[in-house]
Design an enzyme around this catalytic site. Structure first.
Site, PDB file in Angstrom:
ATOM      1  N   HIS A  68      29.306  17.903  87.001  1.00 33.78           N
ATOM      2  CA  HIS A  68      29.112  17.405  85.636  1.00 33.78           C
ATOM      3  C   HIS A  68      30.429  17.498  84.868  1.00 33.78           C
ATOM      4  O   HIS A  68      31.127  18.508  84.952  1.00 33.78           O
ATOM      5  CB  HIS A  68      28.045  18.227  84.920  1.00 33.78           C
ATOM      6  N   TYR A 197      25.851  18.405  71.992  1.00 34.34           N
ATOM      7  CA  TYR A 197      26.061  19.333  70.886  1.00 34.34           C
ATOM      8  C   TYR A 197      25.830  18.563  69.590  1.00 34.34           C
ATOM      9  O   TYR A 197      26.520  17.564  69.328  1.00 34.34           O
ATOM     10  CB  TYR A 197      27.485  19.889  70.887  1.00 34.34           C
ATOM     11  N   PRO A 289      26.744  32.567  74.246  1.00 32.47           N
ATOM     12  CA  PRO A 289      26.510  31.473  75.199  1.00 32.47           C
ATOM     13  C   PRO A 289      27.059  30.131  74.741  1.00 32.47           C
ATOM     14  O   PRO A 289      26.794  29.118  75.370  1.00 32.47           O
ATOM     15  CB  PRO A 289      24.980  31.426  75.279  1.00 32.47           C
ATOM     16  N   LYS A 293      30.425  30.926  79.416  1.00 30.84           N
ATOM     17  CA  LYS A 293      31.448  31.734  80.070  1.00 30.84           C
ATOM     18  C   LYS A 293      30.909  32.977  80.756  1.00 30.84           C
ATOM     19  O   LYS A 293      31.582  33.554  81.612  1.00 30.84           O
ATOM     20  CB  LYS A 293      32.502  32.175  79.041  1.00 30.84           C
ATOM     21  N   TYR A 384      37.350  24.822  78.185  1.00 27.88           N
ATOM     22  CA  TYR A 384      35.910  24.654  78.339  1.00 27.88           C
ATOM     23  C   TYR A 384      35.477  24.966  79.768  1.00 27.88           C
ATOM     24  O   TYR A 384      34.437  25.589  79.994  1.00 27.88           O
ATOM     25  CB  TYR A 384      35.551  23.209  77.981  1.00 27.88           C
TER      26      TYR A 384
END
Length: 387
Positions: A68, A197, A289, A293, A384
């Protein structure tokens, strides 16, 4: 070697040690069924996948994991996408539910001859001033027990015995971000082919695919909101509102099968070694979260510690164990910095006072930079995916 906790950190550490012939036992307070079904994160960084592959722990994710590399932001100023796998270092995520990874790691550990005791709760660790540390345990039937080993790895999270047993003088850096999420697992196909998001005056909403028929959602809520406070109909209505389904298409609804409330907090402990006790994963540092990570840091730290222990126990080379903290902490703080940046990007203060308006304008400016600046996009992509 005694390892506390059968999550990704403990099982990666145990696998690497047992594969090199080092006697190891994992003590886990939960039962096996619970360990293999508890829903957690599902986004594995490219570095994490490489570590798992290097140690023969990637068979399941190679078969069933999905690459992804896209995220979509939906804001008051419109929406935009970042194909982050083509930016920065050019790395994607691999989507593979953590409970599936844990199932794989446990099976491989047992195949390699590793020992594990389910239903065995570590109560205290005495390791700071001993060459033969002791772990007090409580068995499932209530009886007390004692385990001794050369070293103890605390992979048992923020509330485990490893943290409770730390000596005075341990430094804990802590931040409460003042944000709470309602975490949801829905029996519903993903509604986006991207991580979603969404910022909204009602609060943040997030969409993360897990499988072809399971989707993780997040909804920002007031601190103290019970997990069962909202009906399923209200949850889906609020998700559609915040994710602007009217403009960009409806969400694919389904039964909500799991709920949890997450207060976004971060902490880092220093040092990560106390005599014969080492802190790994959430025991070493709790990370919000917001940027996926936690599990990735846990695997990295477990790998670093495993090779340090192998050098010490097989060759008498103690440099790795002596420098464990110094090697791990820069990775932890870099991940914490990006997580903190993401929290600020996705959440703004409520209210119409001058300070709230100022901070929300800054947040919108950051989103504009992320939408329009290639250098900002490269920075985002590198942090990221990386740890």
């Amino acid at each position: 070697m005694v390892v506390l906790g059968a999550g990704p950190a403990g099982l990666v550490l145990g696998n690497i040690l047992v594969d090199r012939g080092i006697d190891c036992v994992v003590l886990e307070r939960a039962e096996r069924t619970h360990v293999q079904t508890r829903a957690r994160a599902g986004f594995l960084a490219a570095g994490t996948v490489r570590i798992l592959a290097r140690h023969g722990l990637d068979e399941g994710l190679r078969r069933h994991g999905r690459t992804h590399g896209t995220c979509e932001f939906r804001t008051e100023d419109g929406r935009f996408r970042l194909d982050y796998s083509g930016l920065g270092q050019g790395d994607p995520h691999t989507v593979y539910p953590q409970q599936d990874l844990v199932t794989d790691l446990l099976a491989r550990y047992l195949e390699r001859g590793g020992r594990i005791r389910f239903g065995t709760e570590a109560v205290a660790v005495r390791a700071a001033d001993s060459d033969r540390p002791e772990v007090d345990v409580r068995e499932a039937d209530g009886r007390s027990g004692l385990w001794r080993a050369r070293y103890v790895a605390g992979c048992d999270g923020r509330h485990g015995a490893a943290r409770r047993s730390l000596p005075a003088g341990t430094v804990r850096h802590h931040r409460d971000h003042g944000v709470t999420w309602l975490g949801l697992l829905a029996e519903a196909p993903p509604s986006l082919d991207a991580v979603g998001y969404a910022t909204h005056e009602h609060g943040f909403a997030g969409h993360m695919a897990r499988t072809s028929d399971i989707t993780r959602y997040y909804l920002q809520c007031e601190r103290g909101t019970p997990a069962d406070a909202w009906s399923e109909e209200y949850i889906w209505d609020e998700l559609e509102l915040r994710m602007r389904a009217r403009e960009y298409g409806p969400l694919r609804r389904g039964r909500v099968v799991h709920r949890s409330v997450v207060d976004l907090e971060s902490d880092v402990l220093e040092p990560l070694r106390h005599g014969a006790l080492f802190l790994v994963g959430d025991a070493a540092g709790l990370i919000s979260p917001s940027a996926a990570k936690g599990a990735n840091l846990a695997v990295l730290e477990a790998s670093i510690l495993a090779h340090a222990l192998i050098d010490d126990l097989t060759a008498g080379d103690s440099e790795g164990v002596d420098t464990y903290s110094a090697r791990c902490l820069p990775h932890i703080w870099r991940a914490q910095e990006f997580s903190h940046w993401m929290i600020g990007l996705l959440h703004g203060p409520s209210g119409a006072d001058g300070e709230s308006l100022f901070h929300n304008s800054l947040r919108r400016a950051r989103l504009t930079s992320l939408r329009t600046s290639r250098s900002q996009q490269d920075w985002f992509a590198e942090h990221y995916v990386g740890v």
